[in-house]
Design a protein around this motif. Sequence first.
Motif, PDB file in Angstrom:
ATOM      1  N   UNK A 106       0.785  -1.225   0.000  1.00 41.83           N
ATOM      2  CA  UNK A 106       0.000   0.000   0.000  1.00 41.83           C
ATOM      3  C   UNK A 106       0.817   1.275   0.000  1.00 41.83           C
ATOM      4  N   UNK A 107       2.117   1.176  -0.291  1.00 39.80           N
ATOM      5  CA  UNK A 107       2.979   2.356  -0.233  1.00 39.80           C
ATOM      6  C   UNK A 107       3.274   2.971  -1.600  1.00 39.80           C
ATOM      7  N   UNK A 108       2.822   2.341  -2.671  1.00 40.10           N
ATOM      8  CA  UNK A 108       3.039   2.920  -3.992  1.00 40.10           C
ATOM      9  C   UNK A 108       2.164   4.157  -4.167  1.00 40.10           C
ATOM     10  N   UNK A 109       2.488   4.961  -5.173  1.00 39.05           N
ATOM     11  CA  UNK A 109       1.795   6.238  -5.357  1.00 39.05           C
ATOM     12  C   UNK A 109       0.348   6.065  -5.799  1.00 39.05           C
ATOM     13  N   UNK A 110       0.046   4.960  -6.496  1.00 34.93           N
ATOM     14  CA  UNK A 110      -1.301   4.780  -7.039  1.00 34.93           C
ATOM     15  C   UNK A 110      -1.825   3.377  -6.741  1.00 34.93           C
ATOM     16  N   UNK A 169      -8.844   7.127   2.795  1.00 36.77           N
ATOM     17  CA  UNK A 169      -8.146   6.465   1.693  1.00 36.77           C
ATOM     18  C   UNK A 169      -6.779   5.973   2.145  1.00 36.77           C
ATOM     19  N   UNK A 170      -6.230   6.635   3.138  1.00 40.05           N
ATOM     20  CA  UNK A 170      -4.917   6.246   3.628  1.00 40.05           C
ATOM     21  C   UNK A 170      -4.609   6.918   4.947  1.00 40.05           C
ATOM     22  N   UNK A 171      -3.390   6.694   5.400  1.00 37.39           N
ATOM     23  CA  UNK A 171      -2.936   7.256   6.667  1.00 37.39           C
ATOM     24  C   UNK A 171      -1.529   7.804   6.470  1.00 37.39           C
ATOM     25  N   UNK A 172      -1.352   9.087   6.782  1.00 37.99           N
ATOM     26  CA  UNK A 172      -0.032   9.709   6.718  1.00 37.99           C
ATOM     27  C   UNK A 172       0.729   9.372   7.991  1.00 37.99           C
ATOM     28  N   UNK A 173       1.897   8.778   7.816  1.00 35.86           N
ATOM     29  CA  UNK A 173       2.758   8.393   8.936  1.00 35.86           C
ATOM     30  C   UNK A 173       4.007   9.265   8.943  1.00 35.86           C
ATOM     31  N   UNK A 174       4.341   9.818  10.092  1.00 37.15           N
ATOM     32  CA  UNK A 174       5.618  10.507  10.258  1.00 37.15           C
ATOM     33  C   UNK A 174       6.374   9.836  11.398  1.00 37.15           C
ATOM     34  N   UNK A 175       7.596   9.390  11.103  1.00 35.93           N
ATOM     35  CA  UNK A 175       8.444   8.742  12.100  1.00 35.93           C
ATOM     36  C   UNK A 175       9.655   9.632  12.364  1.00 35.93           C
ATOM     37  N   UNK A 176       9.871   9.963  13.631  1.00 40.53           N
ATOM     38  CA  UNK A 176      11.019  10.761  14.052  1.00 40.53           C
ATOM     39  C   UNK A 176      11.849   9.895  15.001  1.00 40.53           C
ATOM     40  N   UNK A 177      13.075   9.585  14.595  1.00 39.46           N
ATOM     41  CA  UNK A 177      13.934   8.691  15.364  1.00 39.46           C
ATOM     42  C   UNK A 177      15.185   9.435  15.818  1.00 39.46           C
ATOM     43  N   UNK A 178      15.550   9.233  17.090  1.00 41.04           N
ATOM     44  CA  UNK A 178      16.743   9.865  17.650  1.00 41.04           C
ATOM     45  C   UNK A 178      17.592   8.819  18.363  1.00 41.04           C
ATOM     46  N   UNK A 179      18.896   8.896  18.111  1.00 37.38           N
ATOM     47  CA  UNK A 179      19.871   8.095  18.852  1.00 37.38           C
ATOM     48  C   UNK A 179      21.133   8.934  18.964  1.00 37.38           C
ATOM     49  N   UNK A 180      21.380   9.474  20.166  1.00 42.02           N
ATOM     50  CA  UNK A 180      22.510  10.372  20.337  1.00 42.02           C
ATOM     51  C   UNK A 180      22.349  11.597  19.458  1.00 42.02           C
ATOM     52  N   UNK A 181      23.336  11.851  18.601  1.00 45.55           N
ATOM     53  CA  UNK A 181      23.286  13.018  17.710  1.00 45.55           C
ATOM     54  C   UNK A 181      22.593  12.716  16.382  1.00 45.55           C
ATOM     55  N   UNK A 182      22.140  11.477  16.199  1.00 47.45           N
ATOM     56  CA  UNK A 182      21.517  11.080  14.934  1.00 47.45           C
ATOM     57  C   UNK A 182      20.020  11.378  14.981  1.00 47.45           C
ATOM     58  N   UNK A 183      19.523  12.047  13.954  1.00 50.17           N
ATOM     59  CA  UNK A 183      18.098  12.342  13.832  1.00 50.17           C
ATOM     60  C   UNK A 183      17.618  11.902  12.454  1.00 50.17           C
ATOM     61  N   UNK A 184      16.567  11.087  12.431  1.00 52.88           N
ATOM     62  CA  UNK A 184      15.946  10.657  11.181  1.00 52.88           C
ATOM     63  C   UNK A 184      14.480  11.066  11.227  1.00 52.88           C
ATOM     64  N   UNK A 185      14.024  11.743  10.175  1.00 56.67           N
ATOM     65  CA  UNK A 185      12.639  12.230  10.108  1.00 56.67           C
ATOM     66  C   UNK A 185      12.070  11.823   8.751  1.00 56.67           C
ATOM     67  N   UNK A 186      11.127  10.878   8.752  1.00 59.34           N
ATOM     68  CA  UNK A 186      10.575  10.354   7.506  1.00 59.34           C
ATOM     69  C   UNK A 186       9.051  10.365   7.553  1.00 59.34           C
ATOM     70  N   UNK A 187       8.445  10.680   6.409  1.00 62.68           N
ATOM     71  CA  UNK A 187       6.988  10.648   6.287  1.00 62.68           C
ATOM     72  C   UNK A 187       6.601   9.823   5.065  1.00 62.68           C
ATOM     73  N   UNK A 188       5.482   9.131   5.160  1.00 62.83           N
ATOM     74  CA  UNK A 188       4.992   8.322   4.050  1.00 62.83           C
ATOM     75  C   UNK A 188       3.499   8.097   4.239  1.00 62.83           C
ATOM     76  N   UNK A 189       2.830   7.746   3.143  1.00 61.63           N
ATOM     77  CA  UNK A 189       1.391   7.473   3.185  1.00 61.63           C
ATOM     78  C   UNK A 189       1.161   5.991   2.934  1.00 61.63           C
ATOM     79  N   UNK A 190       0.380   5.380   3.805  1.00 66.38           N
ATOM     80  CA  UNK A 190      -0.048   3.996   3.633  1.00 66.38           C
ATOM     81  C   UNK A 190      -1.466   3.997   3.078  1.00 66.38           C
ATOM     82  N   UNK A 191      -1.645   3.443   1.870  1.00 71.77           N
ATOM     83  CA  UNK A 191      -2.991   3.310   1.317  1.00 71.77           C
ATOM     84  C   UNK A 191      -3.706   2.198   2.070  1.00 71.77           C
ATOM     85  N   UNK A 192      -4.924   2.470   2.505  1.00 72.03           N
ATOM     86  CA  UNK A 192      -5.676   1.517   3.314  1.00 72.03           C
ATOM     87  C   UNK A 192      -6.765   0.841   2.492  1.00 72.03           C
ATOM     88  N   UNK A 193      -6.916  -0.451   2.713  1.00 70.55           N
ATOM     89  CA  UNK A 193      -7.972  -1.236   2.075  1.00 70.55           C
ATOM     90  C   UNK A 193      -8.865  -1.836   3.155  1.00 70.55           C
TER      91      UNK A 193
END
Length: 234
Positions: A106-110, A169-193
């Motif tokens: 469910x992560x493809x654009x269409x 139609x879907x759910x927007x997910x934002x994941x923010x991950x921290x470990x020490x000085x490392x920061x990862x910030x990612x967003x994606x949409x999961x199409x729901x059925x």
Amino acid sequence: MFDEARWAEVPTVVDNLLKLSSLAPGGRILDICCGVGRHSVELASRGYRVTGIDLTRAYLDAAKETAGAVLGDGAAAFPEFLREDARRFVRPGSYNLCINLFTSFGYFATREEDILLLKNSAKNLLPGGCLVIETVSKETAARDFISDEEFERAGWQVRTEYEVVGDWEGELNRWILRKGSILIDRSFVLRLYSGFEMKNALKEAGFASVDIYGGLDGRPYDDKADSLVAVARI
């Protein structure tokens, strides 16, 4: 990013998967979006011939490392891990079972791209083969919806934020991950059925029969469902 609990549950997941799919010993399996190879390696350790495909090179490297540690580099049942796009990967009539687990669909654009993955799965199966998909559904996402949460996993401090897209139609997910000085910030949409929509999508892709369950243990797809599990046969 899986902690010890996620790895520990794999044997039970595979037990349930094999029971649900009725796969005979020694069969050929395609693990679609295999990630770090949790299920591929467990299946190979039981004598199944496994191909795992994923687009993320780091996941495939981790999968090969895990397989080497668990199975030994010279093992006859060592999985084949390939960097491939599920929208394009076709080996007609090569597998007894295709799997797509842990909400990897469910992560493809269409929607059309989702259907292409399903059509390719049908082509890749041998006569009598089946596809098993496990994912979050519209029903379970709406029932369990939260706007955000924070937790620790595998040494990372994690914050997740969720928003409903369109009319569920879907759910927007934002994941923010921290470990020490490392920061990862990612967003994606999961199409729901919904269960009904998943069944129709699989039949549109060419599957002859589709059964919907509320978990890999075969429980009913009702208000207590853990997830949406579809077992589609050609």
